[in-house]
Design a protein around this motif. Structure first.
Motif, PDB file in Angstrom:
ATOM      1  N   GLN A   1       0.788  -1.121  -0.248  1.00 42.93           N
ATOM      2  CA  GLN A   1       0.061   0.054  -0.029  1.00 42.93           C
ATOM      3  C   GLN A   1       0.854   1.144  -0.114  1.00 42.93           C
ATOM      4  O   GLN A   1       0.663   2.173  -0.710  1.00 42.93           O
ATOM      5  CB  GLN A   1      -1.020   0.040   1.276  1.00 42.93           C
ATOM      6  CG  GLN A   1      -2.004  -1.132   1.214  1.00 42.93           C
ATOM      7  CD  GLN A   1      -2.745  -1.206   2.436  1.00 42.93           C
ATOM      8  OE1 GLN A   1      -2.632  -0.450   3.211  1.00 42.93           O
ATOM      9  NE2 GLN A   1      -3.565  -2.450   2.365  1.00 42.93           N
ATOM     10  N   VAL A   2       1.762   1.131   0.732  1.00 40.30           N
ATOM     11  CA  VAL A   2       2.682   2.579   0.873  1.00 40.30           C
ATOM     12  C   VAL A   2       3.816   2.697  -0.199  1.00 40.30           C
ATOM     13  O   VAL A   2       3.631   3.821  -0.867  1.00 40.30           O
ATOM     14  CB  VAL A   2       3.654   2.360   2.293  1.00 40.30           C
ATOM     15  CG1 VAL A   2       2.743   2.620   3.362  1.00 40.30           C
ATOM     16  CG2 VAL A   2       4.505   1.436   2.291  1.00 40.30           C
TER      17      VAL A   2
ATOM     18  N   LYS B   1       1.171   4.208  -3.082  1.00 42.45           N
ATOM     19  CA  LYS B   1       0.889   5.455  -2.568  1.00 42.45           C
ATOM     20  C   LYS B   1       2.107   6.380  -3.139  1.00 42.45           C
ATOM     21  O   LYS B   1       1.806   7.453  -3.819  1.00 42.45           O
ATOM     22  CB  LYS B   1       0.615   5.649  -1.303  1.00 42.45           C
ATOM     23  CG  LYS B   1      -0.114   6.884  -0.704  1.00 42.45           C
ATOM     24  CD  LYS B   1      -0.319   6.606   0.526  1.00 42.45           C
ATOM     25  CE  LYS B   1      -0.580   7.828   1.277  1.00 42.45           C
ATOM     26  NZ  LYS B   1      -1.804   8.813   1.252  1.00 42.45           N
ATOM     27  N   GLU B   2       3.053   5.840  -3.088  1.00 42.09           N
ATOM     28  CA  GLU B   2       4.248   7.000  -3.448  1.00 42.09           C
ATOM     29  C   GLU B   2       4.725   6.598  -4.872  1.00 42.09           C
ATOM     30  O   GLU B   2       5.159   7.559  -5.577  1.00 42.09           O
ATOM     31  CB  GLU B   2       5.555   6.402  -2.552  1.00 42.09           C
ATOM     32  CG  GLU B   2       6.695   7.440  -2.722  1.00 42.09           C
ATOM     33  CD  GLU B   2       8.119   7.044  -1.775  1.00 42.09           C
ATOM     34  OE1 GLU B   2       7.810   6.795  -0.454  1.00 42.09           O
ATOM     35  OE2 GLU B   2       9.113   6.842  -2.255  1.00 42.09           O
TER      36      GLU B   2
ATOM     37  N   THR C   1      -4.316  -0.452  -8.076  1.00 41.04           N
ATOM     38  CA  THR C   1      -2.849  -0.286  -7.287  1.00 41.04           C
ATOM     39  C   THR C   1      -3.266  -0.091  -6.113  1.00 41.04           C
ATOM     40  O   THR C   1      -4.275   0.164  -5.548  1.00 41.04           O
ATOM     41  CB  THR C   1      -2.020   0.960  -7.813  1.00 41.04           C
ATOM     42  OG1 THR C   1      -0.624   0.568  -7.518  1.00 41.04           O
ATOM     43  CG2 THR C   1      -2.569   2.062  -7.397  1.00 41.04           C
ATOM     44  N   GLY C   2      -2.200  -0.784  -4.971  1.00 39.51           N
ATOM     45  CA  GLY C   2      -2.421  -0.838  -3.660  1.00 39.51           C
ATOM     46  C   GLY C   2      -3.174  -1.785  -3.096  1.00 39.51           C
ATOM     47  O   GLY C   2      -3.755  -1.898  -1.936  1.00 39.51           O
TER      48      GLY C   2
END
Ligand SMILES: NC(=O)c1ccc[n+]([C@@H]2O[C@H](COP(=O)([O-])OP(=O)(O)OC[C@H]3O[C@@H](n4cnc5c(N)ncnc54)[C@H](OP(=O)(O)O)[C@@H]3O)[C@@H](O)[C@H]2O)c1
Length: 262
Positions: free
Chosen positions: A171-172, A175-176, A241-242
């Motif tokens: 997830q991170v 996000k990035e 995504t994620g």
């Protein structure tokens, strides 16, 4: 939905844990969809036959040995992929380990470190190296093999914590790295018949108990993960995504309703 969106023609994929089980199945499925595929794991002897199976599908296949928890190995792995193929579009992180089956009360530091280093730290640093290449190329797809043990408390304490870590890391990173058109997703399998899960299916009694916890009343086969892998690897999953896709025969929801005594 146009089925051509699942095509991986012109793409290069790298699969860790590619010598057997879920990684091998993912590698072959991506090769069948048209990708050139590099398989990696510690032991070259297990990888070579898979690279041959990949080549037999009419695409380029390569076997490169690398220990997932050694960052210098990961660096050399990405360098070799770039030398031989010139690009990297898909990374499937399937290398994983569970050196300890037993109560948390008795877990020692060594097995804790090995589990974390292979399943989580190694996965991160290889993904970071791959993402640097993908950023330069204008995008890519990273697929992390987690587990339903990362979504709810299972019996393999430390292993489950690493797999929960993989979901949060997914997830991170998503996000990035979305800004670079790099999609990062996870697949969370239930019990799939592989060497890693042998302890849950080799003994008939344990197998029966496992089956009674699965609504579809059977364990999964490695190639039953590949539909999710192809979706996430290809343009079919271009807006995903994620995410974590659960592929578990319904096990997250508990055992089959008709077996309940109340
Ligand atoms: N089977 C299941 O029920 C299940 C359920 C949920 C999630 N998973 C996950 O699925 C992934 C694949 O497991 P599997 O079930 O397919 O098991 P598997 O058949 O035992 O395959 C494990 C793969 O990982 C490689 N590997 C192990 N340690 C490594 C290391 N330190 N560095 C590089 N490669 C390493 C192995 O090759 P070498 O021995 O040559 O290194 C092998 O290719 C794992 O992440 C696992 O946690 C499995």
């Amino acid at each position: 939905m146009n089925s051509k969106k699942f095509s991986l023609e012109g793409k290069v994929a790298l699969v860790t844990g590619g010598s057997r089980g879920i990684g091998r199945a993912g590698a072959l499925a991506m090769a069948e969809a048209g990708a050139d595929v590099v398989v990696s794991s510690r032991k070259i002897d297990g990888l070579k036959p898979v690279a041959d199976e990949i080549k037999a599908l009419g695409v380029r296949g390569e076997a490169i040995a690398a220990h997932n928890a050694k960052i210098e190995d990961s660096r050399a792995l990405i360098d070799q992929v770039m030398e031989k193929f010139g690009r990297l579009d898909i990374l499937m992180n399937s290398a994983g380990t569970n050196p300890y089956y037993g109560p948390l009360m008795e877990q020692d530091e060594k097995t804790w470190d090995v589990t974390f280093n292979v399943n989580l730290k190694g996965l991160f640093f290889l993904s970071q190296l791959a993402a640097k290449v993908m950023k330069k190329q204008g995008g890519g797809s990273i697929i992390n093999v987690s587990s339903i043990g990362g979504l709810r408390a299972g019996d393999l304490g430390c292993y489950c914590v690493t797999k929960a870590g993989v979901i949060m890391l997914t997830q991170v990173m998503a996000k990035e790295w979305g800004q670079f058109n790099i999609r990062v997703n996870a697949v969370a399998p239930g019990i799939i018949k592989t060497r890693l899960s042998e302890a849950l299916w080799k003994d008939p009694e344990v197998h029966e108990e496992a089956v009674s916890s699965i609504p579809l009343m059977r364990l999964g086969e490695p190639d039953e993960i590949t539909g999710a892998v192809l979706y996430l690897a290809s343009d079919a999953g271009s807006y995903t995504t994620g995410a974590t896709i659960v592929v578990d025969g319904g096990r997250m929801h508990g055992g089959p309703a008709h077996l309940k005594k109340y």
